[in-house]
Design a protein around this motif. Structure first.
Motif, short mmCIF file in Angstrom:
data_model
loop_
_atom_site.label_atom_id
_atom_site.label_comp_id
_atom_site.label_asym_id
_atom_site.label_seq_id
_atom_site.Cartn_x
_atom_site.Cartn_y
_atom_site.Cartn_z
N GLU A 43 19.34 12.69 33.56
CA GLU A 43 19.14 12.71 35.01
C GLU A 43 20.15 13.63 35.69
O GLU A 43 19.82 14.35 36.63
CB GLU A 43 19.27 11.29 35.57
CG GLU A 43 18.10 10.38 35.19
CD GLU A 43 18.33 8.94 35.63
OE1 GLU A 43 19.46 8.63 36.08
OE2 GLU A 43 17.37 8.15 35.56
N LYS A 47 19.36 16.99 37.83
CA LYS A 47 19.82 17.08 39.21
C LYS A 47 20.57 18.38 39.45
O LYS A 47 20.45 19.01 40.49
CB LYS A 47 20.71 15.89 39.54
CG LYS A 47 21.15 15.85 40.99
CD LYS A 47 21.96 14.60 41.27
CE LYS A 47 22.40 14.56 42.73
NZ LYS A 47 23.22 13.37 43.02
N ILE A 198 17.17 14.32 49.15
CA ILE A 198 16.28 13.70 48.17
C ILE A 198 15.05 13.18 48.91
O ILE A 198 15.08 12.97 50.12
CB ILE A 198 16.97 12.54 47.42
CG1 ILE A 198 17.54 11.50 48.41
CG2 ILE A 198 18.02 13.04 46.47
CD1 ILE A 198 18.16 10.29 47.75
N GLU A 199 13.98 13.00 48.18
CA GLU A 199 12.74 12.56 48.81
C GLU A 199 12.89 11.16 49.40
O GLU A 199 13.77 10.39 49.01
CB GLU A 199 11.61 12.56 47.78
CG GLU A 199 11.84 11.63 46.61
CD GLU A 199 10.73 11.69 45.57
OE1 GLU A 199 10.71 10.82 44.70
OE2 GLU A 199 9.91 12.61 45.65
N LYS A 200 12.03 10.85 50.36
CA LYS A 200 12.14 9.60 51.13
C LYS A 200 12.11 8.36 50.25
O LYS A 200 12.85 7.40 50.47
CB LYS A 200 11.02 9.53 52.17
CG LYS A 200 11.15 8.34 53.14
CD LYS A 200 10.05 8.36 54.17
CE LYS A 200 10.26 7.25 55.20
NZ LYS A 200 10.33 5.91 54.61
N LYS A 201 11.28 8.37 49.21
CA LYS A 201 11.16 7.20 48.35
C LYS A 201 12.49 6.88 47.68
O LYS A 201 12.94 5.72 47.66
CB LYS A 201 10.08 7.44 47.29
CG LYS A 201 9.77 6.22 46.43
CD LYS A 201 8.63 6.52 45.46
CE LYS A 201 8.31 5.31 44.61
NZ LYS A 201 7.20 5.59 43.65
N LYS A 202 13.16 7.90 47.14
CA LYS A 202 14.46 7.69 46.50
C LYS A 202 15.51 7.33 47.55
O LYS A 202 16.39 6.50 47.30
CB LYS A 202 14.89 8.96 45.76
CG LYS A 202 14.07 9.27 44.52
CD LYS A 202 14.60 10.51 43.84
CE LYS A 202 13.79 10.84 42.58
NZ LYS A 202 14.30 12.07 41.93
N ARG A 203 15.41 7.95 48.71
CA ARG A 203 16.36 7.69 49.78
C ARG A 203 16.32 6.24 50.23
O ARG A 203 17.34 5.57 50.35
CB ARG A 203 16.07 8.64 50.94
CG ARG A 203 17.17 8.74 51.96
CD ARG A 203 16.96 9.94 52.86
NE ARG A 203 15.82 9.82 53.72
CZ ARG A 203 14.73 10.58 53.69
NH1 ARG A 203 14.64 11.54 52.79
NH2 ARG A 203 13.73 10.41 54.53
N ASP A 204 15.11 5.74 50.44
CA ASP A 204 14.94 4.35 50.86
C ASP A 204 15.41 3.38 49.78
O ASP A 204 16.00 2.33 50.08
CB ASP A 204 13.47 4.08 51.20
CG ASP A 204 13.02 4.82 52.45
OD1 ASP A 204 13.89 5.27 53.21
OD2 ASP A 204 11.80 4.94 52.67
N TYR A 205 15.16 3.74 48.53
CA TYR A 205 15.57 2.89 47.40
C TYR A 205 17.09 2.73 47.39
O TYR A 205 17.61 1.62 47.21
CB TYR A 205 15.10 3.52 46.09
CG TYR A 205 15.60 2.83 44.84
CD1 TYR A 205 14.95 1.70 44.32
CD2 TYR A 205 16.71 3.31 44.17
CE1 TYR A 205 15.41 1.07 43.18
CE2 TYR A 205 17.19 2.69 43.02
CZ TYR A 205 16.53 1.57 42.52
OH TYR A 205 17.00 0.96 41.40
N LEU A 206 17.82 3.83 47.59
CA LEU A 206 19.27 3.78 47.58
C LEU A 206 19.82 3.07 48.81
O LEU A 206 20.81 2.34 48.73
CB LEU A 206 19.83 5.21 47.49
CG LEU A 206 19.53 5.95 46.18
CD1 LEU A 206 19.99 7.39 46.27
CD2 LEU A 206 20.19 5.26 45.00
#
Length: 312
Positions: A43, A47, A198-206
């Protein structure tokens, strides 16, 4: 082909069925740690090679108000390099009476605190226990830790390690890509490295897991710099430019800082896409709400004046 995630999932399921403290449990746990470390390295490599996505629409804010007017460049924020040293472990007891093992990196006789994910910590601790005096090459992210009423402290986050030198970077060589500026907590200019977009999905996850997207700060000695470091002046009507710089730097252990070596590109006032800390994002949202409120009040006042004129 079985993916790393599938292998990890299977081992975790198997581990839950084995009693702790048994040889079988220890063997499975070690294999699980090694797989997780392999996934982390994959990963991290992905990155580093990843380029920022296209510029967002005007409805998606990604930077401060004073930088949003600039076009976004195609670079990335980055602070990474290689240090050779050995690990030192220390068993400490916290205020609750719980024991905890801390790892430090010893380089040229100086000790630096480390930061790393839990599973990577376990693997490094195991390697250290097998070979306590083994010197390793560490790929690290440097950053200043600011503690109230204490001098700023240089620390490292470990990205990876190996016995032999890295082919792409020399010992004590670092790549710094960030904003050349002063900050209130530090008396000398430094490089501020923001978190890349980073994309919204990863952003929200973090965000759900409590991660704040604060930038890090890296101390830098750059004599006769080609551009001036930005310094905020509260009395000035207009502030100077902030410059994004990309350079090679060398770690200077005696001073706990980094020294400029060469530029990798010309400094620019355009920034790569990046994330904002929760505090900065909250301030921007608040300012926008205030502007909308003032505009609404202004429109309402104008409307009332029009009605009075018409009645007259």
């Amino acid at each position: 082909m079985t993916t790393l995630d599938e292998k990890i999932s299977k081992l975790e399921s198997l581990l839950s069925q084995v009693p702790k403290g048994t040889p079988t449990y220890d063997t499975i746990q070690q294999s699980l740690d090694e797989l997780k470390l392999e996934r982390q390295k994959a990963e991290a490599s992905a990155k580093e090679l990843e380029q920022p996505p296209p510029e967002p629409s005007s409805s998606s804010s990604h930077s401060e108000d004073d930088t949003a007017k600039h076009p976004v460049n195609n670079s990335v924020f980055q602070a990474i390099g290689v240090i050779k040293g050995q690990i030192e472990s220390e068993l400490v007891t916290n205020e609750e009476g719980q024991e905890k093992t801390l790892l430090s990196l010893v380089h040229q006789g100086k000790k630096y605190k480390l930061k790393m994910p839990g599973f990577k910590f376990k693997v490094l601790l195991q390697e250290h226990q097998k070979s306590p005096h083994q010197e390793l090459y560490f790929r690290v992210y440097p950053y200043l830790q600011f503690i109230p009423k204490m001098p700023p402290e240089l620390r490292f986050q470990i990205n990876g390690w190996q016995l032999s030198p890295y082919e792409d970077m020399k010992e004590n060589e670092f790549i710094l890509r960030g904003i050349w500026q002063f900050i209130p907590q530090y008396r000398r200019p430094l490089i501020t490295v923001m978190r890349n977009w980073i994309e919204k999905k990863k952003r929200d996850y973090l965000l759900e897991r409590g991660l704040d997207f604060k930038g890090i700060h890296v101390p830098l000695l750059w004599k006769d710099s080609s551009v001036p470091p930005f310094r905020f002046n509260p009395k000035a009507d207009k502030q100077g430019d902030r410059y994004f710089v990309e350079m090679k730097a060398k770690f200077i252990p005696k001073l706990d800082t980094f020294g400029f070596v060469e530029l990798l590109s010309e400094p620019t006032t355009t920034f790569p896409r990046h994330l904002l800390s929760q505090a900065k994002m909250a301030r921007i949202i608040e300012r926008r709400a205030q502007r909308k409120k003032k505009q609404k009040e202004s429109d309402s006042s104008t409307s009332k004046e029009t009605v009075v004129i018409e009645n007259d």
